[in-house]
Motif scaffolding. Structure first.
Motif, short mmCIF file in Angstrom:
data_model
loop_
_atom_site.label_atom_id
_atom_site.label_comp_id
_atom_site.label_asym_id
_atom_site.label_seq_id
_atom_site.Cartn_x
_atom_site.Cartn_y
_atom_site.Cartn_z
N ARG A 147 0.85 -1.21 0.00
CA ARG A 147 0.00 0.00 0.00
C ARG A 147 0.88 1.25 0.00
O ARG A 147 0.59 2.22 -0.70
CB ARG A 147 -0.93 -0.03 1.23
CG ARG A 147 -1.81 1.18 1.37
CD ARG A 147 -2.95 1.15 0.38
NE ARG A 147 -3.77 2.31 0.59
CZ ARG A 147 -4.18 3.09 -0.37
NH1 ARG A 147 -3.90 2.83 -1.63
NH2 ARG A 147 -4.93 4.14 -0.10
N LEU A 148 1.97 1.23 0.80
CA LEU A 148 2.90 2.36 0.85
C LEU A 148 3.55 2.57 -0.51
O LEU A 148 3.66 3.71 -0.98
CB LEU A 148 3.96 2.11 1.91
CG LEU A 148 5.00 3.21 2.10
CD1 LEU A 148 4.33 4.51 2.55
CD2 LEU A 148 6.06 2.77 3.11
N ALA A 153 3.93 5.72 -5.41
CA ALA A 153 3.84 5.84 -6.88
C ALA A 153 2.78 6.88 -7.27
O ALA A 153 3.01 7.72 -8.14
CB ALA A 153 3.51 4.49 -7.50
N GLU A 154 1.65 6.86 -6.57
CA GLU A 154 0.59 7.83 -6.84
C GLU A 154 1.07 9.24 -6.53
O GLU A 154 0.80 10.20 -7.27
CB GLU A 154 -0.64 7.46 -6.00
CG GLU A 154 -1.89 8.23 -6.33
CD GLU A 154 -3.07 7.76 -5.48
OE1 GLU A 154 -3.81 8.63 -5.01
OE2 GLU A 154 -3.22 6.55 -5.28
N HIS A 155 1.80 9.36 -5.41
CA HIS A 155 2.34 10.66 -5.02
C HIS A 155 3.34 11.15 -6.07
O HIS A 155 3.36 12.33 -6.45
CB HIS A 155 2.99 10.56 -3.64
CG HIS A 155 3.59 11.84 -3.17
ND1 HIS A 155 4.91 12.15 -3.35
CD2 HIS A 155 3.04 12.92 -2.53
CE1 HIS A 155 5.16 13.34 -2.86
NE2 HIS A 155 4.04 13.83 -2.33
N ARG A 156 4.21 10.23 -6.49
CA ARG A 156 5.20 10.60 -7.50
C ARG A 156 4.51 11.07 -8.79
O ARG A 156 4.89 12.08 -9.39
CB ARG A 156 6.11 9.39 -7.76
CG ARG A 156 7.40 9.73 -8.44
CD ARG A 156 8.40 8.57 -8.53
NE ARG A 156 7.82 7.23 -8.56
CZ ARG A 156 7.90 6.35 -7.56
NH1 ARG A 156 8.53 6.66 -6.46
NH2 ARG A 156 7.35 5.16 -7.68
N THR A 157 3.47 10.37 -9.21
CA THR A 157 2.73 10.76 -10.42
C THR A 157 2.09 12.13 -10.23
O THR A 157 2.14 12.99 -11.12
CB THR A 157 1.64 9.72 -10.74
OG1 THR A 157 2.24 8.44 -10.79
CG2 THR A 157 0.97 10.00 -12.05
N ALA A 158 1.53 12.35 -9.04
CA ALA A 158 0.88 13.63 -8.77
C ALA A 158 1.92 14.75 -8.76
O ALA A 158 1.67 15.86 -9.26
CB ALA A 158 0.14 13.58 -7.44
#
Length: 188
Positions: A147-148, A153-158
């Motif tokens: 989950r982390l 990955a989602e944070h990096r994309t954002a």
């Protein structure tokens, strides 16, 4: 008194007795005096001994004479059959006590074995529970790490999208009101 008795040739306790005679003086309350009669027939007055004390002394003397007679008549050795019978009784009692001791030792050993078995079973159950808890913790940690990683990955994309948008000047973009609302509400 001892000197007086020896002086009058008093040799054994069996040769004495007490005699109550009328008193000559007025010192006696009952009017009588008790005399010790010796083996040679002489009478001796013992100061402080009246009829009651003389009776107690004679009872005491008779008790000691009877005890001495009983002790003299006691056997000093047992006949062989009685001795063997007593030895047999003690040997039987010793065997009984040894058997009881062996039973107690066996019971104690069985209890010890049972306790060791129960302790081993309890340790096995604790180890099984510990292993299950460790495995569950590892799985939970693995899920949390996944989950982390997904959140990173989602944070990096954002972050990358934010940097890309930051590089484009807003003034040069032609945006309509519908596109603005769509971008704000939906994110496209």
């Amino acid at each position: 008194m001892d000197r007086r008795l020896r002086r009058n040739q008093w040799k054994s306790t069996e040769s004495c007795g007490w005699l109550s005679v009328p008193a000559m003086g007025s010192n006696s309350a009952s009017g009588r005096v008790v005399l010790l009669v010796l083996a040679n027939g002489h009478s001796v007055h013992v100061p402080g001994v009246g009829e009651t004390r003389a009776e107690a002394l004679m009872t005491w003397r008779e008790g000691h004479i009877q005890a001495a007679i009983r002790q003299a008549n006691m056997p000093t050795a047992l006949p062989a059959p009685q001795y063997k019978a007593i030895e047999g009784q003690f040997a039987a009692e010793e065997r009984t006590l040894k058997d009881k001791r062996a039973q107690v030792e066996q019971s104690r050993q069985n209890s010890r074995i049972d306790l060791v078995r129960r302790q081993t079973e309890a340790e096995r159950q604790l180890n099984d529970r510990h292993s299950a808890a460790v495995q569950a913790g590892e799985k939970a940690l693995q899920r949390a790490n996944q989950r982390l990683a997904a959140l990173r990955a989602e944070h990096r994309t954002a972050v990358q999208e934010g940097q890309r948008l930051a590089r484009e000047p807003i003034a040069y973009r032609k945006i309509s009101c519908g596109r603005f609302l769509r971008t704000v509400l939906i994110g496209r």
